[in-house]
Design a protein around this motif. Structure first.
Motif, mmCIF file in Angstrom:
data_model
loop_
_atom_site.group_PDB
_atom_site.id
_atom_site.type_symbol
_atom_site.label_atom_id
_atom_site.label_comp_id
_atom_site.label_asym_id
_atom_site.label_seq_id
_atom_site.Cartn_x
_atom_site.Cartn_y
_atom_site.Cartn_z
ATOM 1 N N LYS A 11 1.222 -1.166 0.053
ATOM 2 C CA LYS A 11 -0.073 -0.156 -0.102
ATOM 3 C C LYS A 11 0.994 1.125 -0.171
ATOM 4 C CE LYS A 11 -3.969 -2.241 2.289
ATOM 5 N NZ LYS A 11 -4.749 -2.152 3.345
ATOM 6 N N MET A 12 0.575 2.167 -0.923
ATOM 7 C CA MET A 12 1.258 3.676 -0.849
ATOM 8 C C MET A 12 0.403 4.476 -0.109
ATOM 9 S SD MET A 12 2.555 3.632 -5.011
ATOM 10 C CE MET A 12 1.502 5.010 -5.266
ATOM 11 N N SER A 13 1.258 5.272 0.442
ATOM 12 C CA SER A 13 0.541 6.433 1.335
ATOM 13 C C SER A 13 -0.078 7.376 0.052
ATOM 14 C CB SER A 13 1.947 7.007 2.260
ATOM 15 O OG SER A 13 2.670 7.816 1.395
ATOM 16 N N GLU A 14 -0.881 8.337 1.003
ATOM 17 C CA GLU A 14 -1.484 9.311 0.058
ATOM 18 C C GLU A 14 -0.389 10.172 -0.396
ATOM 19 O OE1 GLU A 14 -4.820 9.852 -0.865
ATOM 20 O OE2 GLU A 14 -4.893 7.920 0.244
ATOM 21 N N LYS A 15 0.631 10.216 0.206
ATOM 22 C CA LYS A 15 1.733 11.269 -0.228
ATOM 23 C C LYS A 15 2.407 10.613 -1.466
ATOM 24 C CE LYS A 15 5.978 13.702 1.214
ATOM 25 N NZ LYS A 15 6.915 14.104 2.170
ATOM 26 N N GLU A 16 2.756 9.354 -1.478
ATOM 27 C CA GLU A 16 3.178 8.804 -2.648
ATOM 28 C C GLU A 16 2.468 8.568 -3.866
ATOM 29 O OE1 GLU A 16 4.138 5.135 -0.576
ATOM 30 O OE2 GLU A 16 6.389 5.429 -0.053
ATOM 31 N N LYS A 17 1.312 8.558 -3.810
ATOM 32 C CA LYS A 17 0.200 8.583 -4.586
ATOM 33 C C LYS A 17 -0.003 9.919 -5.042
ATOM 34 C CE LYS A 17 -3.075 4.915 -2.945
ATOM 35 N NZ LYS A 17 -4.282 4.788 -2.484
ATOM 36 N N LYS A 18 0.269 10.844 -4.352
ATOM 37 C CA LYS A 18 -0.084 12.215 -5.006
ATOM 38 C C LYS A 18 1.341 12.507 -5.920
ATOM 39 C CE LYS A 18 -1.179 17.026 -3.554
ATOM 40 N NZ LYS A 18 -1.316 17.917 -2.749
ATOM 41 N N GLU A 19 2.385 12.088 -5.350
ATOM 42 C CA GLU A 19 3.801 12.221 -5.984
ATOM 43 C C GLU A 19 3.822 11.727 -7.247
ATOM 44 O OE1 GLU A 19 7.070 11.435 -3.357
ATOM 45 O OE2 GLU A 19 6.769 13.283 -2.156
ATOM 46 N N GLN A 20 3.338 10.335 -7.371
ATOM 47 C CA GLN A 20 3.118 9.532 -8.596
ATOM 48 C C GLN A 20 2.348 10.172 -9.566
ATOM 49 O OE1 GLN A 20 2.042 5.407 -8.138
ATOM 50 N NE2 GLN A 20 2.651 4.960 -10.069
ATOM 51 N N GLU A 21 1.141 10.912 -9.071
ATOM 52 C CA GLU A 21 0.164 11.333 -10.088
ATOM 53 C C GLU A 21 0.946 12.746 -10.657
ATOM 54 O OE1 GLU A 21 -4.114 13.145 -9.073
ATOM 55 O OE2 GLU A 21 -3.815 11.035 -8.649
ATOM 56 N N GLU A 22 1.538 13.458 -9.718
ATOM 57 C CA GLU A 22 2.149 14.541 -10.230
ATOM 58 C C GLU A 22 3.152 14.383 -11.278
ATOM 59 O OE1 GLU A 22 3.807 16.896 -7.350
ATOM 60 O OE2 GLU A 22 1.660 17.106 -6.010
ATOM 61 N N MET A 23 3.996 13.231 -11.152
ATOM 62 C CA MET A 23 5.142 12.622 -12.041
ATOM 63 C C MET A 23 4.362 12.391 -13.378
ATOM 64 S SD MET A 23 7.709 10.911 -9.929
ATOM 65 C CE MET A 23 8.779 10.429 -11.316
ATOM 66 N N GLU A 24 3.162 11.814 -13.273
ATOM 67 C CA GLU A 24 2.672 11.343 -14.501
ATOM 68 C C GLU A 24 2.099 12.454 -15.326
ATOM 69 O OE1 GLU A 24 -0.585 8.425 -13.349
ATOM 70 O OE2 GLU A 24 0.885 6.877 -12.706
ATOM 71 N N LEU A 25 1.544 13.379 -14.644
ATOM 72 C CA LEU A 25 1.072 14.829 -15.520
ATOM 73 C C LEU A 25 2.185 15.364 -15.947
ATOM 74 C CD1 LEU A 25 -1.555 15.752 -12.643
ATOM 75 C CD2 LEU A 25 -2.022 14.859 -15.041
ATOM 76 N N GLN A 26 3.347 15.521 -15.257
ATOM 77 C CA GLN A 26 4.384 16.089 -15.849
ATOM 78 C C GLN A 26 4.786 15.398 -17.196
ATOM 79 O OE1 GLN A 26 7.566 16.031 -12.761
ATOM 80 N NE2 GLN A 26 6.739 17.854 -11.741
ATOM 81 N N TRP A 27 4.910 13.908 -17.324
ATOM 82 C CA TRP A 27 5.141 13.379 -18.542
ATOM 83 C C TRP A 27 4.244 13.638 -19.372
ATOM 84 C CZ3 TRP A 27 9.472 11.476 -20.102
ATOM 85 C CH2 TRP A 27 10.436 11.076 -18.848
ATOM 86 N N ILE A 28 2.862 13.722 -19.071
ATOM 87 C CA ILE A 28 1.931 14.138 -20.309
ATOM 88 C C ILE A 28 2.098 15.758 -20.747
ATOM 89 C CG2 ILE A 28 -0.626 14.568 -20.394
ATOM 90 C CD1 ILE A 28 -1.126 12.356 -18.647
#
Length: 105
Positions: free
Chosen positions: A4-21
């Motif tokens: 399980k990923m913490s909320e902070k890790e999920k948010k960081e991963q989501e931000e990285m995906e948005l940066q790639w887009i």
């Protein structure tokens, strides 16, 4: 914790995906849905000296190797020098093309 990923890790991963887009949008094709063949045609029209330089480089290399194989050392040496010049001009054409495309934006 385990898988399980913490909320902070999920948010960081989501931000990285948005940066790639966003990067893909910034550096992607000018025309959405452009095929590889269409992109190649467009790039050749934008800077025709690059493919000409590539063909000249490949031609000089091929003929130089053929001459070397046949024992024509003088011609082989001249073709290798010609290849170096063609290669240099191709690099210059690439740089000029990049600079001009940057200036246009």
């Amino acid at each position: 914790m385990g898988d399980k990923m913490s909320e902070k890790e999920k948010k960081e991963q989501e931000e990285m995906e948005l940066q790639w887009i966003q990067l893909k949008k910034d550096f992607g094709d000018k025309v959405a849905g452009e095929t590889t063949k269409e992109k190649m045609k467009r790039k050749i029209k934008e800077n025709p000296l690059v493919p000409i330089g590539c063909l000249a480089t490949a031609g000089a290399l091929s003929y130089g190797l053929w001459s070397f194989r046949r024992g024509e050392k003088r011609m082989a040496q001249m073709m290798m020098r010609t290849r170096i010049v063609a290669q240099g001009l191709t690099v210059v054409a690439l740089m000029v093309g990049v600079i001009l495309s940057t200036v246009k934006k």
